[in-house]
Scaffold this motif. Structure first.
Motif, short mmCIF file in Angstrom:
data_model
loop_
_atom_site.label_atom_id
_atom_site.label_comp_id
_atom_site.label_asym_id
_atom_site.label_seq_id
_atom_site.Cartn_x
_atom_site.Cartn_y
_atom_site.Cartn_z
N GLU A 1 0.85 -1.21 0.20
CA GLU A 1 0.00 -0.09 -0.06
C GLU A 1 0.91 1.12 -0.11
O GLU A 1 1.81 1.18 0.68
CB GLU A 1 -0.80 0.05 1.27
N HIS A 2 0.33 2.09 -0.78
CA HIS A 2 1.10 3.44 -0.88
C HIS A 2 2.66 3.15 -1.17
O HIS A 2 3.81 3.93 -0.34
CB HIS A 2 0.87 4.42 0.28
N GLY A 3 3.13 2.14 -1.80
CA GLY A 3 4.46 2.14 -2.11
C GLY A 3 5.43 1.30 -1.04
O GLY A 3 6.52 1.00 -1.29
N THR A 4 4.82 0.89 0.23
CA THR A 4 5.55 0.16 1.03
C THR A 4 4.51 -1.12 1.57
O THR A 4 3.58 -1.22 1.29
CB THR A 4 5.73 0.92 2.36
N GLU A 5 5.31 -2.08 1.99
CA GLU A 5 4.59 -3.17 2.34
C GLU A 5 4.28 -3.36 3.98
O GLU A 5 5.15 -2.80 4.73
CB GLU A 5 5.59 -4.75 2.10
N ASN A 6 3.08 -3.91 4.20
CA ASN A 6 2.92 -4.29 5.61
C ASN A 6 2.24 -5.55 5.67
O ASN A 6 1.48 -6.12 4.66
CB ASN A 6 1.93 -3.07 6.15
N ILE A 7 2.07 -6.19 6.86
CA ILE A 7 1.24 -7.34 7.23
C ILE A 7 0.02 -7.10 8.04
O ILE A 7 0.01 -6.06 8.86
CB ILE A 7 2.21 -8.19 8.09
N LYS A 8 -0.97 -7.63 7.29
CA LYS A 8 -2.38 -7.53 8.20
C LYS A 8 -2.60 -8.68 8.71
O LYS A 8 -2.67 -9.84 8.20
CB LYS A 8 -3.59 -7.01 6.98
N VAL A 9 -2.93 -8.56 10.13
CA VAL A 9 -3.15 -9.96 10.81
C VAL A 9 -4.46 -9.79 11.52
O VAL A 9 -4.64 -8.58 12.01
CB VAL A 9 -1.72 -10.49 11.63
N ILE A 10 -5.13 -10.74 11.71
CA ILE A 10 -6.48 -10.61 12.60
C ILE A 10 -6.12 -11.23 14.13
O ILE A 10 -5.61 -12.33 14.04
CB ILE A 10 -7.35 -11.58 11.98
N ASP A 11 -5.92 -10.30 15.07
CA ASP A 11 -5.80 -10.82 16.37
C ASP A 11 -6.90 -11.55 16.96
O ASP A 11 -7.91 -11.75 16.39
CB ASP A 11 -5.32 -9.72 17.17
N PRO A 12 -6.79 -12.34 18.13
CA PRO A 12 -7.87 -12.97 18.76
C PRO A 12 -9.06 -12.33 19.23
O PRO A 12 -9.87 -13.20 19.49
CB PRO A 12 -7.03 -13.41 19.90
N ASP A 13 -9.00 -10.99 19.20
CA ASP A 13 -10.42 -10.14 19.32
C ASP A 13 -10.93 -10.06 18.01
O ASP A 13 -11.83 -9.20 17.78
CB ASP A 13 -10.03 -8.99 20.09
N ASN A 14 -10.33 -10.47 16.93
CA ASN A 14 -11.14 -10.48 15.67
C ASN A 14 -10.98 -8.79 15.17
O ASN A 14 -11.65 -8.33 14.33
CB ASN A 14 -12.46 -10.74 15.66
N VAL A 15 -9.72 -8.39 15.59
CA VAL A 15 -9.52 -6.73 15.05
C VAL A 15 -8.25 -7.17 14.30
O VAL A 15 -7.26 -7.67 14.32
CB VAL A 15 -9.20 -6.05 16.38
N LEU A 16 -8.46 -6.33 13.04
CA LEU A 16 -7.43 -6.19 12.08
C LEU A 16 -6.03 -5.23 12.77
O LEU A 16 -6.25 -4.18 13.03
CB LEU A 16 -7.60 -5.55 10.91
N ILE A 17 -5.09 -5.97 12.80
CA ILE A 17 -3.80 -5.22 13.22
C ILE A 17 -2.73 -4.90 12.11
O ILE A 17 -2.58 -5.96 10.99
CB ILE A 17 -2.89 -6.07 14.21
N GLU A 18 -2.13 -3.76 11.93
CA GLU A 18 -1.15 -3.64 10.74
C GLU A 18 0.05 -3.58 11.45
O GLU A 18 0.53 -2.99 12.45
CB GLU A 18 -1.25 -2.33 9.98
N ILE A 19 1.20 -4.15 10.64
CA ILE A 19 2.66 -4.30 11.12
C ILE A 19 3.55 -3.84 10.01
O ILE A 19 3.44 -4.30 9.05
CB ILE A 19 3.03 -5.67 11.53
N HIS A 20 4.40 -2.82 10.35
CA HIS A 20 4.99 -2.22 9.09
C HIS A 20 6.54 -2.37 9.56
O HIS A 20 6.86 -2.79 10.80
CB HIS A 20 4.74 -0.50 9.04
N THR A 21 7.36 -2.15 8.48
CA THR A 21 9.02 -2.30 8.65
C THR A 21 9.18 -0.93 9.44
O THR A 21 8.85 0.02 8.95
CB THR A 21 9.46 -2.45 7.50
N LYS A 22 9.97 -1.24 10.34
CA LYS A 22 10.59 0.08 11.31
C LYS A 22 11.41 0.99 10.15
O LYS A 22 12.13 0.42 9.54
CB LYS A 22 11.33 -0.34 12.32
N ALA A 23 11.12 2.21 10.02
CA ALA A 23 11.91 3.15 9.18
C ALA A 23 13.44 3.39 9.84
O ALA A 23 13.75 3.30 11.02
CB ALA A 23 11.29 4.67 9.33
#
Lengths: 254, 49
Positions: free
Chosen positions: A232-254
């Motif tokens: 997205e927007h020229g960078t990669e991230n991970i989208k993961v569903i947590d045990p509360d069924n909430v979407l979390i985004e994890i990006h590479t540290k700049a």
């Protein structure tokens, strides 16, 4: 000026599973109490879990910690923010109205651990917590968080801007996120007794990591988590569903 | 229920600590514990009655 640290609170009905998930990602547990509360340290900033009813499970309350509570109270009062102060059993709290009109809480960092378990992690966490604040007026939000010592890291754009402090010592990051009112709620009512009857600030959490995203994705998938890598927007991230069924985004540290 | 009001008094630090620890033991807020303690005291008969 008082030193502030970000510590968003996630309310959950799955505290053991959420604890396991956060530790799996690399957060380090520092304090816990039975199955009702746990606090985690990241490479920069804190994160807490609080047991709740189904009504607010999955919601995230934005909150700061401070070791200099008296000074924080004085600084915020001098800035005209009218802090409302009260004692809880574990520490003092204050609340001030933020630009979205909800109450933003600041807690005194706990120094009496009666009834709590404490942990002293030896390894550093690969993750940084980003406390995401929804805003339609970044200028107003930047001015507000400047009272806590946070300022823009880089230019940002009309959708996203990260703020940090000069010290960077567990003060964490704040991410300003533009929103459409129909899409997100910027406040919610707590479901337990508290002296601040008004709604508290709602936001979300995301993470920055030094772990290669492909490694992290493989670990998540092989441990049964629903995750995918996106660009997205020229960078990669991970989208993961947590045990509360909430979407979390994890990006590479700049 | 009426809106709650803040009530500032000065107490011995050891008493404050004991109240806070008791609230933790009973998994309730400090306000709830002090409310309960004050109600329990006020519901006792006055001396000499």
């Amino acid at each position: 000026m008082a030193n502030f640290m970000t510590c968003p609170f996630r309310f959950t009905q799955n505290l053991p599973q959420m604890t396991k998930f956060f530790e799996f990602l690399g957060l380090k547990k520092t304090i816990s109490r039975n199955s009702g509360y746990a606090c985690f340290q990241s490479a920069n900033g804190y994160l807490a879990l609080h047991a709740s009813t189904a009504k607010i499970a999955g919601k995230t309350q934005l909150e700061f910690l401070t070791n200099d509570f008296d000074e924080a109270q004085q600084n915020l009062a001098a800035a005209g923010l009218k802090p409302q102060v009260w004692d809880e059993a574990y520490a003092r709290h204050l609340a001030i109205q933020e630009p979205n009109q909800a109450m933003l809480w600041v807690a005194e960092a706990q120094n009496d651990f009666y009834g709590y378990q404490t942990f002293h992690p030896e390894n550093h966490s690969p993750l940084e917590v980003v406390m995401v604040y929804y805003s339609q007026d970044f200028t107003q939000a930047r001015d507000f968080f400047r009272h806590f010592g946070y300022f823009p890291i880089a230019e940002g754009d009309s959708w996203w801007q990260e703020l940090h402090t000069e010290k960077q010592n567990h003060s964490g990051h704040i991410g300003l996120h533009y929103f459409e009112p129909a899409e997100v709620s910027t406040s919610f009512q707590l479901d337990f007794s508290n002296p601040v009857a008004k709604e508290v600030t709602a936001g979300k959490i995301s993470f920055n990591t030094v772990e290669p995203l492909n490694n992290l994705l493989e670990r998540l998938l092989s441990n049964g988590y629903q995750a995918r890598k996106v660009e997205e927007h020229g960078t990669e991230n991970i989208k993961v569903i947590d045990p509360d069924n909430v979407l979390i985004e994890i990006h590479t540290k700049a | 229920m009426a809106t709650k009001q803040q009530f500032n008094i000065y107490l011995d630090p050891e008493l404050i600590k004991a109240l806070k620890h008791r609230a933790i033991d009973e998994s309730c807020s400090l306000s709830e514990l002090v409310t309960r303690a004050l109600n329990a005291y006020l519901n006792t008969e006055k001396e000499g009655e």
